[in-house]
Design an enzyme around this catalytic site. Structure first.
Site, PDB file in Angstrom:
ATOM      1  N   LYS A  49      17.017   1.580  -4.353  1.00  0.00           N
ATOM      2  CA  LYS A  49      18.233   1.916  -3.747  1.00  0.00           C
ATOM      3  C   LYS A  49      19.588   3.060  -4.691  1.00  0.00           C
ATOM      4  CE  LYS A  49      22.274  -0.327  -4.450  1.00  0.00           C
ATOM      5  NZ  LYS A  49      23.302  -1.259  -4.107  1.00  0.00           N
ATOM      6  N   LYS A 106      21.836   3.707   4.443  1.00  0.00           N
ATOM      7  CA  LYS A 106      23.047   2.454   3.972  1.00  0.00           C
ATOM      8  C   LYS A 106      24.380   2.752   3.715  1.00  0.00           C
ATOM      9  CE  LYS A 106      23.929  -1.757   0.572  1.00  0.00           C
ATOM     10  NZ  LYS A 106      23.101  -2.463   0.014  1.00  0.00           N
ATOM     11  N   ARG A 117      20.563 -15.843 -14.756  1.00  0.00           N
ATOM     12  CA  ARG A 117      19.784 -15.086 -13.465  1.00  0.00           C
ATOM     13  C   ARG A 117      19.126 -15.199 -12.644  1.00  0.00           C
ATOM     14  NH1 ARG A 117      22.488 -11.929 -17.966  1.00  0.00           N
ATOM     15  NH2 ARG A 117      20.273 -10.787 -17.969  1.00  0.00           N
ATOM     16  N   GLU A 152      22.601   5.511  -0.565  1.00  0.00           N
ATOM     17  CA  GLU A 152      24.164   4.344   0.501  1.00  0.00           C
ATOM     18  C   GLU A 152      24.542   5.791  -0.535  1.00  0.00           C
ATOM     19  OE1 GLU A 152      24.030   0.755  -1.703  1.00  0.00           O
ATOM     20  OE2 GLU A 152      26.201   0.764  -0.893  1.00  0.00           O
TER      21      GLU A 152
HETATM   22  P1  13P Z   1      27.644  -5.558  -1.057  1.00  0.00           P
HETATM   23  O1  13P Z   1      26.933  -5.656   0.597  1.00  0.00           O
HETATM   24  O2  13P Z   1      28.202  -7.021  -1.359  1.00  0.00           O
HETATM   25  O3  13P Z   1      29.050  -4.331  -0.787  1.00  0.00           O
HETATM   26  O4  13P Z   1      27.166  -4.725  -1.421  1.00  0.00           O
HETATM   27  C1  13P Z   1      25.931  -3.945  -1.118  1.00  0.00           C
HETATM   28  C2  13P Z   1      25.403  -3.237  -2.535  1.00  0.00           C
HETATM   29  O5  13P Z   1      23.767  -3.382  -1.937  1.00  0.00           O
HETATM   30  C3  13P Z   1      25.707  -1.544  -3.163  1.00  0.00           C
HETATM   31  O6  13P Z   1      25.582  -0.947  -3.794  1.00  0.00           O
END
Ligand code: 13P
Length: 340
Positions: A136, A219, A46, A177
């Protein structure tokens, strides 16, 4: 709360045709990505993979910030430099995923609630001290004829409001998000309806928690017909539905909207972003915060081998550059076949 700093960080994340790399896969999620390319999901692999991404030459021309998983925020590169220092040196802002994942919502089959609010304030203070400047939190909503339920939508929106207010109190820009999933047989219209109600509910809760909208990044998902629906909505229809939804529900005080890719192909994600940015006079920057759609080619080129690092970095840089062009409506699919 340092309002000036929050605003300036939020604006920087979406300035100059740049976007965000979501490299915050949890240990379980990165295992799925590594399984696909036959790489063991070890701490060292990782670390090697994330170092490859962060040290990609000139990547800061296209990528403004990187969302990290807790493990990576505390991790160091091969030469002993902390990844946060590597990112700052490369001209990218470190961010941190702070939610604890989506878990089953009791009494609501097929729906989830995002956990992670307990003791979040202390964790945010620590993350800020470790060098994070933004955070996030992902809420997840499924679509069908009857889903999402009002309960799932309102509960998740309330948590996003509380998370965002806590972030700003700790001088971290919250990436908000609310992901309406693209899986299913639903129509484009149904996706637009659900995304619209979701955004309205989320902004109502952000307002209720006195969140400073000039210091957040939204987002969202793009508005697509469900992946199993045939025929799939065209790129032009996706752009029209997504923009109509955003114009109706996202206040112009929000400096930037950075889309998730949500399982679309690399090409479709870039094409859809470009199609939207062909429109004039949008009230917010429209950019990307892609995970899979920035990393798929890079993972396939790497396959865990040191000798493949330059090819993987070239693949990542290509996706980042094409998405950066899409932020300015300057992407054309023929660029996919041009030399990197
Ligand atoms: P994806 O663009 O693969 O959907 O991932 C974005 C992300 O941060 C999901 O929380």
């Amino acid at each position: 709360m340092n309002v000036q700093e929050l605003q300036s960080t939020a604006r920087s994340l979406v300035a100059d045709g740049r976007g965000i790399l979501a490299a915050d896969e949890s240990t379980g999620t990165i295992k799925r990505r590594f399984d696909d390319i036959g790489v063991e999901n070890s701490l060292e692999n990782r670390r090697r993979y994330r170092e490859l991404l962060f040290r990609t030459p000139d990547i800061n021309r296209y990528v403004s910030g990187v969302i990290l998983f807790d493990e990576t925020l505390r991790q160091a590169a091969a030469n002993g430099d902390l990844f946060t220092a590597v990112l700052n040196h490369q001209g990218m802002i470190p961010g941190i995923k702070v939610d604890a994942g989506a878990h089953p919502l009791p009494n609501f089959p097929d729906e989830t609630i995002t956990e992670g609010l307990d003791r979040l304030s202390g964790r945010l203070q620590e993350y800020r001290a470790l060098g994070a400047r933004f955070a996030k939190w992902r809420a997840v909503l499924s679509v069908s004829d009857t889903l999402p339920s009002r309960t799932a939508m309102e509960s998740n929106a309330e948590l996003l409001g509380r998370y965002a207010a806590l972030c700003q109190a700790n001088d971290l820009v919250p990436i908000v998000e609310p992901e309406v999933l693209m899986d299913g047989t639903h129509t484009l219209e149904r996706a637009q309806e659900v995304t619209g109600v979701t955004l309205a509910t989320v902004f109502e809760r952000l307002d209720a928690h006195h969140v400073h909208l000039e210091g957040i990044i939204l987002k969202p998902n793009m508005v697509l017909s469900g992946y199993e629906r045939r025929p799939a909505a065209s790129a032009a229809a996706v752009a029209t539905a997504t923009l109509q939804c955003l114009r109706r529900h996202v206040p112009c005080a929000v400096p930037g909207i950075a889309f998730l890719s949500g399982g679309q192909s690399e090409l479709a994600s870039t094409l859809h972003l470009n199609e939207m940015n062909l429109q004039q006079a949008l009230p917010w920057k429209l950019s990307f915060s892609f995970g899979r759609a920035l990393q798929q080619s890079a993972l396939a080129a790497w396959r865990g081998h040191e000798a493949n690092v330059p090819a993987a970095q070239a693949a990542f840089a290509k996706r980042a550059r094409l998405n950066s062009l899409a932020c300015n409506g300057r992407y054309v699919p023929s660029l996919e076949h041009a030399a990197p």
